[in-house]
Design an enzyme around this catalytic site. Structure first.
Site, mmCIF file in Angstrom:
data_model
loop_
_atom_site.group_PDB
_atom_site.id
_atom_site.type_symbol
_atom_site.label_atom_id
_atom_site.label_comp_id
_atom_site.label_asym_id
_atom_site.label_seq_id
_atom_site.Cartn_x
_atom_site.Cartn_y
_atom_site.Cartn_z
ATOM 1 N N GLU A 1 46.886 48.904 34.610
ATOM 2 C CA GLU A 1 45.938 48.255 33.720
ATOM 3 C C GLU A 1 44.520 48.298 34.280
ATOM 4 O O GLU A 1 44.322 48.367 35.488
ATOM 5 C CB GLU A 1 46.322 46.782 33.513
ATOM 6 C CG GLU A 1 47.689 46.583 32.918
ATOM 7 C CD GLU A 1 48.091 45.116 32.899
ATOM 8 O OE1 GLU A 1 47.282 44.270 33.355
ATOM 9 O OE2 GLU A 1 49.200 44.817 32.457
ATOM 10 N N CYS B 1 53.113 45.645 42.442
ATOM 11 C CA CYS B 1 52.579 45.062 43.677
ATOM 12 C C CYS B 1 53.725 44.512 44.510
ATOM 13 O O CYS B 1 54.683 43.938 43.981
ATOM 14 C CB CYS B 1 51.585 43.949 43.353
ATOM 15 S SG CYS B 1 50.755 43.257 44.811
ATOM 16 N N CYS C 1 51.331 35.530 39.674
ATOM 17 C CA CYS C 1 50.763 36.797 39.208
ATOM 18 C C CYS C 1 51.812 37.610 38.459
ATOM 19 O O CYS C 1 52.900 37.869 38.981
ATOM 20 C CB CYS C 1 50.235 37.591 40.404
ATOM 21 S SG CYS C 1 49.567 39.216 39.972
ATOM 22 N N CYS D 1 37.458 46.079 36.089
ATOM 23 C CA CYS D 1 38.494 45.657 37.032
ATOM 24 C C CYS D 1 39.604 46.704 37.001
ATOM 25 O O CYS D 1 40.189 46.952 35.947
ATOM 26 C CB CYS D 1 39.026 44.287 36.623
ATOM 27 S SG CYS D 1 40.385 43.677 37.637
ATOM 28 N N CYS E 1 52.907 37.389 44.872
ATOM 29 C CA CYS E 1 52.231 36.130 44.571
ATOM 30 C C CYS E 1 52.917 35.486 43.361
ATOM 31 O O CYS E 1 53.115 36.139 42.329
ATOM 32 C CB CYS E 1 50.757 36.367 44.296
ATOM 33 S SG CYS E 1 49.853 37.055 45.711
ATOM 34 N N CYS F 1 46.095 39.764 35.112
ATOM 35 C CA CYS F 1 46.618 40.941 35.801
ATOM 36 C C CYS F 1 48.115 41.108 35.567
ATOM 37 O O CYS F 1 48.898 40.198 35.807
ATOM 38 C CB CYS F 1 46.328 40.817 37.291
ATOM 39 S SG CYS F 1 46.897 42.222 38.250
#
Length: 369
Positions: A91, A111, A118, A104, A115, A346
């Site tokens: 994205e 990932c 997220c 961004c 986290c 995100c």
């Protein structure tokens, strides 16, 4: 699939030499790629037809394509979902202001940091992006800016139509993919390529300490942002699991080294989670941790994720929390909340795209409001 964006200038010159073409053809190709944002070698009309065909047979210009896009109701935020050659999705979010056009971008597909607040971390890491896939996001959005009149105010158009600021705050941990990110920054800042000033690029990290120190040694005038989200390790490791490996004291030491070597203040990012990390006492603790440091705190309103327990902190409490931090002499700003209605957080658009299984590529002029 091979992409021209993954070739350095010297690599491109070498490829052309092997085909029997002079070095100046590389300058022509890069002018088309970085100046005109062309997507296919057939568009490079000042090249011989034979060279255009060889380039097309060799590989693509861009290593990605637009799979979906969402334009906010206010018209100032565009979120784009890219499909890579192997089917992975990433994205990018374009935010339009009167004097700048901030993009961004992602550094990884997925990932590994995990986290808990997220959306990107829900499915883990798919793979690292190449430098070309990182740069391609910037070129694709610059191309859209050049084509679409609905993506800029009159004042913004007067200041140019291309992306003016890049932030590595999309999918992935940039410093977990260090070399491709560094190489992409080299291309973006090269006067012979995109020509963006290093001061207009921000690299955000959860605090990968060895890579933070390595970045300081590069000597680049980049902005560094650290995703802190808590003032002490007990809470932070619940939100950011890698904090067990790199405690706050080590992150602060690496950030202080960056400030000393680069001469730029560090931004500490703090996502505001209702009832989790937003008490006034935690605000006071954060102020004490950062007191006397050359830094700035950016409080980030949380974009809700379906199925997750977190909720955004009410605006009044955000302001009260900010006041506690500022009482220690630390400057604070609150990020403007954008794109809540169009999955601008995100990883959210990618997650929805996978769930809905809608692999329909939009044309440059299409959007979903």
């Amino acid at each position: 699939m091979r992409s021209l964006l993954d070739l350095s200038r010297d690599d491109l010159v070498g490829l052309l030499a092997a085909w029997g073409y002079p070095a100046y053809r590389a300058r022509q190709i890069r002018s088309w790629v970085f100046g005109q944002y062309v997507e296919a070698s057939e568009q490079m009309v000042n090249l011989p037809g034979s060279l255009r065909r060889q380039l097309a047979d060799w590989g693509s210009v861009w290593p990605l394509e637009i799979a979906d896009s969402r334009l906010s109701r206010s018209g100032d935020t565009l979120k784009v979902l890219f499909r890579l050659a192997d089917g992975a999705t990433i994205e990018a979010v374009l935010m339009l202001y009167d004097r700048r056009r901030t993009l961004c971008i992602s550094s990884q597909a997925g990932c590994a940091m995990g986290c808990t607040f997220c959306a990107t971390g829900l499915d883990g890491l798919t793979r690292n992006l190449t430098a070309g896939e990182i740069v391609g996001q910037v070129l694709a959005l610059s191309s859209l800016l050049a084509q679409r009149r609905d993506l800029a105010t009159d004042r913004a158009r007067a200041n140019g139509s291309r992306v003016s600021n890049v932030v590595f705050m999309g999918m992935g941990e940039p410093l977990h993919n260090y070399t491709p990110v560094r190489d992409a920054i080299g291309v973006l800042t090269s006067p012979e390529a995109y020509g963006l000033g290093a001061r207009n690029i921000t690299v955000s990290t959860i605090g990968v300490v060895p890579a933070m120190r390595r970045l300081a040694g590069e000597g680049l005038q980049l902005r560094l942002a650290v995703s802190l989200h808590a003032p002490h390790d007990h809470l932070r490791t619940q939100l950011v699991p890698p904090g067990r490996r790199w405690p706050i004291r080590d992150i602060m030491a690496a950030a202080d080294e960056y400030i000393e070597r680069i001469g730029r203040r560090v931004t500490y990012e703090y996502v505001m989670l209702d009832g989790v990390n937003d008490t006034l006492e935690l605000g006071r603790q954060l102020g004490r941790v950062l007191r006397g440091r050359r830094c700035h705190v950016n409080l980030i309103p949380f974009n809700p994720i379906p199925g997750q327990p977190y909720r955004p902190t009410p605006d009044g409490r955000v302001r009260a929390f900010a006041a506690q931090v500022e009482a220690s002499g630390v400057p604070v700003s609150v990020r403007v909340r954008r794109g809540v209605e169009m999955d601008a957080g995100c990883g959210q658009l990618s997650t929805r795209f996978k769930l809905e299984s809608a692999p329909v590529a939009l044309q440059a002029g299409d959007s979903v409001a």
